[in-house]
Scaffold this motif. Structure first.
Motif, PDB file in Angstrom:
ATOM      1  N   PRO A   1       0.878  -1.175   0.031  1.00  8.55           N
ATOM      2  CA  PRO A   1       0.012   0.162  -0.014  1.00  8.55           C
ATOM      3  C   PRO A   1       0.955   1.193  -0.263  1.00  8.55           C
ATOM      4  N   ILE A   2       0.469   2.619  -0.654  1.00  6.90           N
ATOM      5  CA  ILE A   2       1.013   3.369  -0.699  1.00  6.90           C
ATOM      6  C   ILE A   2       0.556   4.765  -0.254  1.00  6.90           C
ATOM      7  N   ALA A   3      -0.878   4.455   0.427  1.00  9.25           N
ATOM      8  CA  ALA A   3      -1.673   5.513   0.990  1.00  9.25           C
ATOM      9  C   ALA A   3      -1.991   5.141   2.329  1.00  9.25           C
ATOM     10  N   PRO A   4      -1.991   6.065   3.324  1.00  4.99           N
ATOM     11  CA  PRO A   4      -2.569   5.873   4.395  1.00  4.99           C
ATOM     12  C   PRO A   4      -4.023   5.285   4.461  1.00  4.99           C
ATOM     13  N   GLY A   5      -4.259   4.272   5.352  1.00  7.48           N
ATOM     14  CA  GLY A   5      -5.558   3.676   5.271  1.00  7.48           C
ATOM     15  C   GLY A   5      -5.652   2.649   4.271  1.00  7.48           C
ATOM     16  N   ASP A   6      -5.027   2.451   3.220  1.00  4.36           N
ATOM     17  CA  ASP A   6      -5.028   1.604   2.194  1.00  4.36           C
ATOM     18  C   ASP A   6      -4.028   0.510   2.610  1.00  4.36           C
ATOM     19  N   ARG A   7      -4.616  -1.067   2.788  1.00  3.69           N
ATOM     20  CA  ARG A   7      -3.838  -2.143   3.085  1.00  3.69           C
ATOM     21  C   ARG A   7      -3.723  -3.054   2.040  1.00  3.69           C
TER      22      ARG A   7
ATOM     23  N   SER B  21      -1.161  -8.731 -18.092  1.00  4.06           N
ATOM     24  CA  SER B  21      -2.254  -9.015 -17.200  1.00  4.06           C
ATOM     25  C   SER B  21      -2.715  -7.755 -16.484  1.00  4.06           C
ATOM     26  N   THR B  22      -3.991  -8.158 -16.113  1.00  6.51           N
ATOM     27  CA  THR B  22      -4.482  -6.889 -15.343  1.00  6.51           C
ATOM     28  C   THR B  22      -3.987  -7.090 -13.753  1.00  6.51           C
ATOM     29  N   PRO B  23      -3.666  -6.063 -13.236  1.00 11.08           N
ATOM     30  CA  PRO B  23      -3.337  -5.999 -11.805  1.00 11.08           C
ATOM     31  C   PRO B  23      -4.314  -6.763 -10.792  1.00 11.08           C
ATOM     32  N   LYS B  24      -3.721  -7.593 -10.075  1.00 10.48           N
ATOM     33  CA  LYS B  24      -4.408  -8.402  -9.371  1.00 10.48           C
ATOM     34  C   LYS B  24      -4.280  -8.101  -7.821  1.00 10.48           C
ATOM     35  N   ALA B  25      -5.319  -8.011  -6.954  1.00 10.11           N
ATOM     36  CA  ALA B  25      -5.377  -7.762  -5.599  1.00 10.11           C
ATOM     37  C   ALA B  25      -5.081  -8.940  -4.786  1.00 10.11           C
ATOM     38  N   LEU B  26      -4.130  -9.057  -4.092  1.00  2.00           N
ATOM     39  CA  LEU B  26      -3.658 -10.032  -3.140  1.00  2.00           C
ATOM     40  C   LEU B  26      -4.300 -10.071  -1.933  1.00  2.00           C
ATOM     41  N   GLY B  27      -5.053  -9.007  -1.658  1.00  4.50           N
ATOM     42  CA  GLY B  27      -5.993  -8.910  -0.218  1.00  4.50           C
ATOM     43  C   GLY B  27      -4.987  -7.699   0.627  1.00  4.50           C
ATOM     44  N   GLU B  28      -5.831  -7.609   1.652  1.00 11.07           N
ATOM     45  CA  GLU B  28      -5.273  -6.502   2.687  1.00 11.07           C
ATOM     46  C   GLU B  28      -4.151  -7.218   3.633  1.00 11.07           C
ATOM     47  N   VAL B  29      -3.203  -6.348   4.290  1.00 16.50           N
ATOM     48  CA  VAL B  29      -2.240  -6.927   4.895  1.00 16.50           C
ATOM     49  C   VAL B  29      -2.423  -6.081   6.348  1.00 16.50           C
ATOM     50  N   ASP B  30      -2.313  -6.578   7.414  1.00 11.50           N
ATOM     51  CA  ASP B  30      -2.539  -6.033   8.726  1.00 11.50           C
ATOM     52  C   ASP B  30      -1.150  -5.515   9.354  1.00 11.50           C
TER      53      ASP B  30
ATOM     54  N   GLU C 121       5.504   3.594   7.180  1.00 10.71           N
ATOM     55  CA  GLU C 121       5.341   4.881   7.925  1.00 10.71           C
ATOM     56  C   GLU C 121       4.534   5.668   7.098  1.00 10.71           C
ATOM     57  N   LEU C 122       4.880   5.834   5.985  1.00 18.57           N
ATOM     58  CA  LEU C 122       4.326   6.829   5.203  1.00 18.57           C
ATOM     59  C   LEU C 122       2.840   6.451   4.300  1.00 18.57           C
ATOM     60  N   SER C 123       3.045   4.964   4.500  1.00 13.45           N
ATOM     61  CA  SER C 123       1.526   4.149   3.863  1.00 13.45           C
ATOM     62  C   SER C 123       0.706   3.903   5.224  1.00 13.45           C
ATOM     63  N   GLY C 124       1.316   4.071   6.461  1.00 17.49           N
ATOM     64  CA  GLY C 124       0.500   3.737   7.531  1.00 17.49           C
ATOM     65  C   GLY C 124       0.366   2.235   8.079  1.00 17.49           C
ATOM     66  N   VAL C 125       1.354   1.641   7.465  1.00 15.20           N
ATOM     67  CA  VAL C 125       0.944  -0.109   7.695  1.00 15.20           C
ATOM     68  C   VAL C 125       1.717  -0.196   8.953  1.00 15.20           C
ATOM     69  N   PRO C 126       1.303  -0.975   9.944  1.00 21.29           N
ATOM     70  CA  PRO C 126       2.020  -1.175  11.133  1.00 21.29           C
ATOM     71  C   PRO C 126       3.123  -2.549  10.756  1.00 21.29           C
ATOM     72  N   TYR C 127       4.160  -2.507  11.591  1.00 21.38           N
ATOM     73  CA  TYR C 127       5.432  -3.353  11.401  1.00 21.38           C
ATOM     74  C   TYR C 127       6.068  -3.692  12.376  1.00 21.38           C
ATOM     75  N   VAL C 128       6.695  -4.741  12.378  1.00 15.02           N
ATOM     76  CA  VAL C 128       7.496  -5.229  13.403  1.00 15.02           C
ATOM     77  C   VAL C 128       8.801  -4.514  13.673  1.00 15.02           C
ATOM     78  N   GLY C 129       9.202  -4.069  14.894  1.00 19.13           N
ATOM     79  CA  GLY C 129      10.602  -3.771  14.889  1.00 19.13           C
ATOM     80  C   GLY C 129      10.726  -2.347  15.025  1.00 19.13           C
ATOM     81  N   ASN C 130      11.972  -1.701  14.887  1.00 20.27           N
ATOM     82  CA  ASN C 130      12.326  -0.509  15.137  1.00 20.27           C
ATOM     83  C   ASN C 130      11.912   0.429  14.013  1.00 20.27           C
ATOM     84  N   GLY C 131      11.902   1.700  14.507  1.00 16.60           N
ATOM     85  CA  GLY C 131      11.307   2.774  13.524  1.00 16.60           C
ATOM     86  C   GLY C 131      12.633   3.346  12.538  1.00 16.60           C
ATOM     87  N   VAL C 132      12.112   4.263  12.149  1.00 17.91           N
ATOM     88  CA  VAL C 132      13.038   5.084  11.024  1.00 17.91           C
ATOM     89  C   VAL C 132      14.457   5.396  11.740  1.00 17.91           C
TER      90      VAL C 132
END
Length: 381
Positions: free
Chosen positions: A94-100, A109-118, A139-150
């Motif tokens: 995801p590249i936009a906050p709120g998009d997972r 081929s047509t782009p295929k959505a693989l589903g959301e990630v948490d 951080e820019l995309s607002g997706v939580p991640y394991v471990g240390n920050g920037v």
């Protein structure tokens, strides 16, 4: 542009974890081995997993969920092209906050959505992954991640700034000099570097400033070999660190952030195999060097290294996890060698083994890290 939707996920109630690994650094293979170990151990009753590999050229690819293929075989490291379903397509986070939504694009081929990630588990080692770059993207995309920050990822990757910050907090660090790219571009600069290195005394350790897994490190016992050691380190990083050798025991300690604050594991001691001058890449991953857990320390020494490991973790503003590597010097004092903000999770890695000895199994450790990431918000905190 239309996007083809994948079939509904029957286990949608489970958090979906994107394991991201491989990458453009010289530690690509180690990262793949780490990912295989995590894939094998993660609780599939609790999490759904989407493995995503980054090729050495930087292409993001969908990878088969086959951890057995991600192991060291006959002394050879695996790589993402060897385990990817295809390297012709491109996986996009995801590249936009709120998009997972994760999307796979393939030629024709047509782009295929693989589903959301948490949550994303970034299992990358070295530059372009462990150094804050991937963390910044998440951080820019607002997706939580394991471990240390920037910041802590970037500082922990750069040995110069790690030492500067630790020293400012009263933690012991060794003597060193930094060689920046411009310092090696003229004969006058090279002469100055040789002089500074000579003042440190022998032996010396010449290292890439922003790399791990002992890549590109040379132990220099004769100043006549200094230039060759510098050139070897520059293959991995144009910025180098030259450290004075020390005499002592190499002790490591894991730190894990809990709801009650960071906690330290029982420590481990590195026992380098015969025929090796130091704990280099081959000694770590190919040969029979051992890690003794728990390290043979008295109660006071064990308490002190655990205290200093947490202090180093806090000094760099770490989150989630870290492994802090020390030398126990002959006079009984401690010196921090470096901090690893995404320690290896391979079958021989010290970090999960230290926590297992402390009472936390490998699957439980992974669960703790994922749950902490799911609780933590992105952005300023």
């Amino acid at each position: 542009m239309s996007i083809e939707q994948s079939s509904p996920n029957p286990s949608a109630a489970k958090p979906r974890v994107a394991l991201v690994f491989g990458g453009r650094s010289s530690e690509h293979g180690v990262s793949v081995v780490t990912a295989g170990s995590v894939l094998k151990a993660i609780d599939r009753e609790k999490y759904e997993v989407l493995p995503i590999g980054i090729t050495p050229e930087g292409r993001w690819a969908l990878v088969s969920d086959e951890p057995a293929r991600m192991a060291i075989t006959d002394g050879r490291m695996p790589d993402v092209p060897g385990v990817a379903e295809s390297v012709d397509g491109q996986v996009a986070l995801p590249i936009a906050p709120g998009d997972r939504e994760v999307v796979l694009s393939e030629p024709g081929s047509t782009p295929k959505a693989l589903g959301e990630v948490d949550v994303v588990f970034p299992l990358l080692h070295g530059p372009w992954g462990e150094d804050g770059t991937l963390q910044g993207l998440l951080e820019l995309s607002g997706v939580p991640y394991v471990g240390n920050g920037v910041l802590s990822s970037a500082v922990g990757m750069d040995k110069e700034f790690t030492k500067r910050i630790l020293a400012s907090h009263g933690l012991g660090v060794g003597r060193y000099t930094i060689v920046r790219p411009r310092d090696w571009e003229s004969e006058a600069g090279r002469a100055a570097v040789r002089e500074l290195a000579a003042e440190l005394g022998l032996p010396l350790f010449v290292k890439p400033c922003r790399a791990g897994s002992s890549m590109g490190i040379t132990k220099v016992k004769d100043l006549a070999d200094l230039d060759a050691a510098i050139e070897e380190a520059r293959r991995h990083d144009p910025k180098l660190i030259i450290e004075a050798g020390v005499s002592g025991r190499e002790i490591e300690c894991g730190v894990l952030e809990t709801e009650d604050g960071p906690k330290a594991s029982l420590p481990a001691e590195v026992l380098v195999g015969d025929g090796f001058d130091f704990y280099d890449f081959e000694a770590k991953y190919i040969d029979s060097s051992e890690v003794q857990i728990p390290a043979k320390l008295d109660d006071e020494q064990t308490a002190e290294i655990r205290r200093q490991a947490v202090a180093a973790f806090d000094a760099l503003g770490c989150e989630g996890l870290a492994r802090v590597d020390f030398f126990l010097l002959e006079d009984g004092t401690w010196m921090v060698n470096e901090i690893n903000t995404m320690p290896g999770f391979t079958p021989i890695s010290a970090y999960p083994k230290m926590w297992e000895a402390t009472g936390l199994s490998y699957p439980e450790l992974i669960d703790r890290l994922l749950q902490a990431a799911l609780r933590r918000s992105t952005g300023l905190r």
